[in-house]
Design an enzyme around this catalytic site. Sequence first.
Site, PDB file in Angstrom:
ATOM      1  N   ARG A   1      -0.898  -9.557  12.683  1.00 25.11           N
ATOM      2  CA  ARG A   1      -1.498  -8.494  11.870  1.00 25.11           C
ATOM      3  C   ARG A   1      -2.227  -9.068  10.659  1.00 25.11           C
ATOM      4  O   ARG A   1      -3.266  -8.547  10.251  1.00 25.11           O
ATOM      5  CB  ARG A   1      -0.419  -7.503  11.423  1.00 25.11           C
TER       6      ARG A   1
ATOM      7  N   ARG B   1      10.704  -1.681  11.426  1.00 21.52           N
ATOM      8  CA  ARG B   1       9.571  -1.429  12.316  1.00 21.52           C
ATOM      9  C   ARG B   1       9.501  -2.503  13.389  1.00 21.52           C
ATOM     10  O   ARG B   1       9.728  -3.671  13.119  1.00 21.52           O
ATOM     11  CB  ARG B   1       8.273  -1.420  11.491  1.00 21.52           C
TER      12      ARG B   1
ATOM     13  N   LYS C   1       0.828  -1.217   0.000  1.00 29.95           N
ATOM     14  CA  LYS C   1       0.000   0.000   0.000  1.00 29.95           C
ATOM     15  C   LYS C   1       0.864   1.270   0.000  1.00 29.95           C
ATOM     16  O   LYS C   1       0.671   2.156  -0.821  1.00 29.95           O
ATOM     17  CB  LYS C   1      -0.927   0.023   1.233  1.00 29.95           C
TER      18      LYS C   1
ATOM     19  N   ARG D   1      11.300  -5.785   5.396  1.00 28.26           N
ATOM     20  CA  ARG D   1      11.061  -4.353   5.146  1.00 28.26           C
ATOM     21  C   ARG D   1      12.031  -3.484   5.947  1.00 28.26           C
ATOM     22  O   ARG D   1      12.324  -3.759   7.097  1.00 28.26           O
ATOM     23  CB  ARG D   1       9.622  -3.993   5.522  1.00 28.26           C
TER      24      ARG D   1
ATOM     25  N   ARG E   1     -10.060   0.261   8.187  1.00 30.52           N
ATOM     26  CA  ARG E   1      -9.616  -1.104   8.461  1.00 30.52           C
ATOM     27  C   ARG E   1     -10.734  -1.938   9.072  1.00 30.52           C
ATOM     28  O   ARG E   1     -10.536  -3.128   9.314  1.00 30.52           O
ATOM     29  CB  ARG E   1      -8.449  -1.061   9.446  1.00 30.52           C
TER      30      ARG E   1
HETATM   31  P1  ADP Z   1       0.869  -1.937   7.396  1.00 26.49           P
HETATM   32  O1  ADP Z   1       1.548  -0.935   6.505  1.00 26.49           O
HETATM   33  O2  ADP Z   1       1.783  -3.042   7.769  1.00 26.49           O
HETATM   34  O3  ADP Z   1      -0.446  -2.376   6.845  1.00 26.49           O
HETATM   35  P2  ADP Z   1       0.215   0.334   9.030  1.00 26.49           P
HETATM   36  O4  ADP Z   1       1.474   1.106   9.016  1.00 26.49           O
HETATM   37  O5  ADP Z   1      -0.876   0.765   8.136  1.00 26.49           O
HETATM   38  O6  ADP Z   1       0.560  -1.201   8.775  1.00 26.49           O
HETATM   39  O7  ADP Z   1      -0.366   0.281  10.515  1.00 26.49           O
HETATM   40  C1  ADP Z   1       0.430  -0.054  11.619  1.00 26.49           C
HETATM   41  C2  ADP Z   1      -0.449  -0.271  12.832  1.00 26.49           C
HETATM   42  O8  ADP Z   1      -1.156   0.940  13.154  1.00 26.49           O
HETATM   43  C3  ADP Z   1      -1.543  -1.329  12.669  1.00 26.49           C
HETATM   44  O9  ADP Z   1      -1.077  -2.631  12.914  1.00 26.49           O
HETATM   45  C4  ADP Z   1      -2.576  -0.858  13.705  1.00 26.49           C
HETATM   46  O10 ADP Z   1      -2.187  -1.229  15.012  1.00 26.49           O
HETATM   47  C5  ADP Z   1      -2.471   0.659  13.608  1.00 26.49           C
HETATM   48  N1  ADP Z   1      -3.446   1.218  12.643  1.00 26.49           N
HETATM   49  C6  ADP Z   1      -3.153   1.837  11.463  1.00 26.49           C
HETATM   50  N2  ADP Z   1      -4.276   2.212  10.823  1.00 26.49           N
HETATM   51  C7  ADP Z   1      -5.313   1.824  11.606  1.00 26.49           C
HETATM   52  C8  ADP Z   1      -6.744   1.902  11.482  1.00 26.49           C
HETATM   53  N3  ADP Z   1      -7.334   2.447  10.422  1.00 26.49           N
HETATM   54  N4  ADP Z   1      -7.492   1.367  12.485  1.00 26.49           N
HETATM   55  C9  ADP Z   1      -6.922   0.808  13.565  1.00 26.49           C
HETATM   56  N5  ADP Z   1      -5.601   0.691  13.742  1.00 26.49           N
HETATM   57  C10 ADP Z   1      -4.788   1.197  12.770  1.00 26.49           C
HETATM   58  P1  ADP Z   2       2.174  -1.844   3.195  1.00 31.05           P
HETATM   59  O1  ADP Z   2       2.159  -0.327   3.181  1.00 31.05           O
HETATM   60  O2  ADP Z   2       0.977  -2.435   2.521  1.00 31.05           O
HETATM   61  O3  ADP Z   2       2.384  -2.409   4.558  1.00 31.05           O
HETATM   62  P2  ADP Z   2       4.767  -1.571   1.844  1.00 31.05           P
HETATM   63  O4  ADP Z   2       4.470  -0.705   0.678  1.00 31.05           O
HETATM   64  O5  ADP Z   2       5.499  -0.974   2.981  1.00 31.05           O
HETATM   65  O6  ADP Z   2       3.414  -2.332   2.321  1.00 31.05           O
HETATM   66  O7  ADP Z   2       5.585  -2.836   1.297  1.00 31.05           O
HETATM   67  C1  ADP Z   2       6.003  -3.862   2.191  1.00 31.05           C
HETATM   68  C2  ADP Z   2       7.410  -4.307   1.839  1.00 31.05           C
HETATM   69  O8  ADP Z   2       7.389  -5.042   0.597  1.00 31.05           O
HETATM   70  C3  ADP Z   2       8.406  -3.169   1.634  1.00 31.05           C
HETATM   71  O9  ADP Z   2       9.660  -3.602   2.081  1.00 31.05           O
HETATM   72  C4  ADP Z   2       8.389  -2.945   0.108  1.00 31.05           C
HETATM   73  O10 ADP Z   2       9.635  -2.448  -0.350  1.00 31.05           O
HETATM   74  C5  ADP Z   2       8.125  -4.345  -0.417  1.00 31.05           C
HETATM   75  N1  ADP Z   2       7.256  -4.383  -1.616  1.00 31.05           N
HETATM   76  C6  ADP Z   2       6.206  -3.591  -1.905  1.00 31.05           C
HETATM   77  N2  ADP Z   2       5.615  -3.952  -3.061  1.00 31.05           N
HETATM   78  C7  ADP Z   2       6.320  -5.032  -3.525  1.00 31.05           C
HETATM   79  C8  ADP Z   2       6.208  -5.853  -4.699  1.00 31.05           C
HETATM   80  N3  ADP Z   2       5.239  -5.677  -5.619  1.00 31.05           N
HETATM   81  N4  ADP Z   2       7.100  -6.858  -4.839  1.00 31.05           N
HETATM   82  C9  ADP Z   2       8.077  -7.058  -3.915  1.00 31.05           C
HETATM   83  N5  ADP Z   2       8.239  -6.317  -2.798  1.00 31.05           N
HETATM   84  C10 ADP Z   2       7.362  -5.307  -2.603  1.00 31.05           C
END
Ligand code: ADP
Ligand code: ADP
Length: 209
Positions: free
Chosen positions: A166, A155, A13, A122, A88
Amino acid sequence: MKMVLIGAPAAGKGTQAARLVKHYGIAHISTGDMLREEVAKGTELGNEAKSIMAVGGLVSDELIIAIVKERIKKDDCKKGFILDGFPRTVVQAEKLKEMVELDKVVYINAPDDVMLQRLTARQTCPKCGATYNKLFLPSKTEDICDVCGEKLTQRKDDTAEAGQKRLDTFHEQSEPLVGFYTKEGILFEVDGTQDIDEITKEIIKGLDA
Ligand code: ADP
Ligand code: ADP
Ligand code: ZN
């Protein structure tokens, strides 16, 4: 363009949002980034969220809805925005519907094993926010940000254990959003296992259609 990116942790994302905001000139709203900033600053809100985030749970709907409501009123959202990580839960989606009319919701889908592999590899830059991946998108110099030279960090919740939790939380609480937005007629799904550039192309094609 007012849009939402849905996807499990490490679906890509943030990576896609960074490209899409450049392409469309709109704001990037990552609730995860906003919460991590609050945690880093040690605010009351950050302290409340910290322990929940560490174990891969969700912070309360009430809290996160209040944050988003304020954020989307800001000037940089006038041209549009990408919500990354919000909503979410279906409760959050219903509240969002009262706040704004969305154009599109993109669901980046990939199997759990792919996401677990990505998230444990990551790396993020604490200074400029750039995201790397030890396996799939390494920085030019190991552990150093290409953009700003800062030492990269991992992270706290990007461990196999918190990552699995998660993913479970996603399946239980966030996956119902796919049905919710399909019913609304604004969802489209992309295959998140493709190359980063392929996915960006497909999303832009879907958004401009
Ligand atoms: P990821 O990129 O791995 O999907 P995020 O960075 O979006 O994770 O979120 C990290 C953490 O922040 C989540 O695991 C949750 O604890 C909290 N969080 C983020 N967005 C929300 C939301 N919309 N509702 C509830 N908790 C959230
Ligand atoms: P999210 O915001 O959904 O948690 P991220 O954009 O941070 O996900 O991506 C998670 C990890 O995977 C990062 O280390 C990123 O560089 C890597 N990544 C993202 N998209 C791809 C892809 N299409 N193929 C391989 N690795 C990816
Ligand atoms: Zn950097």
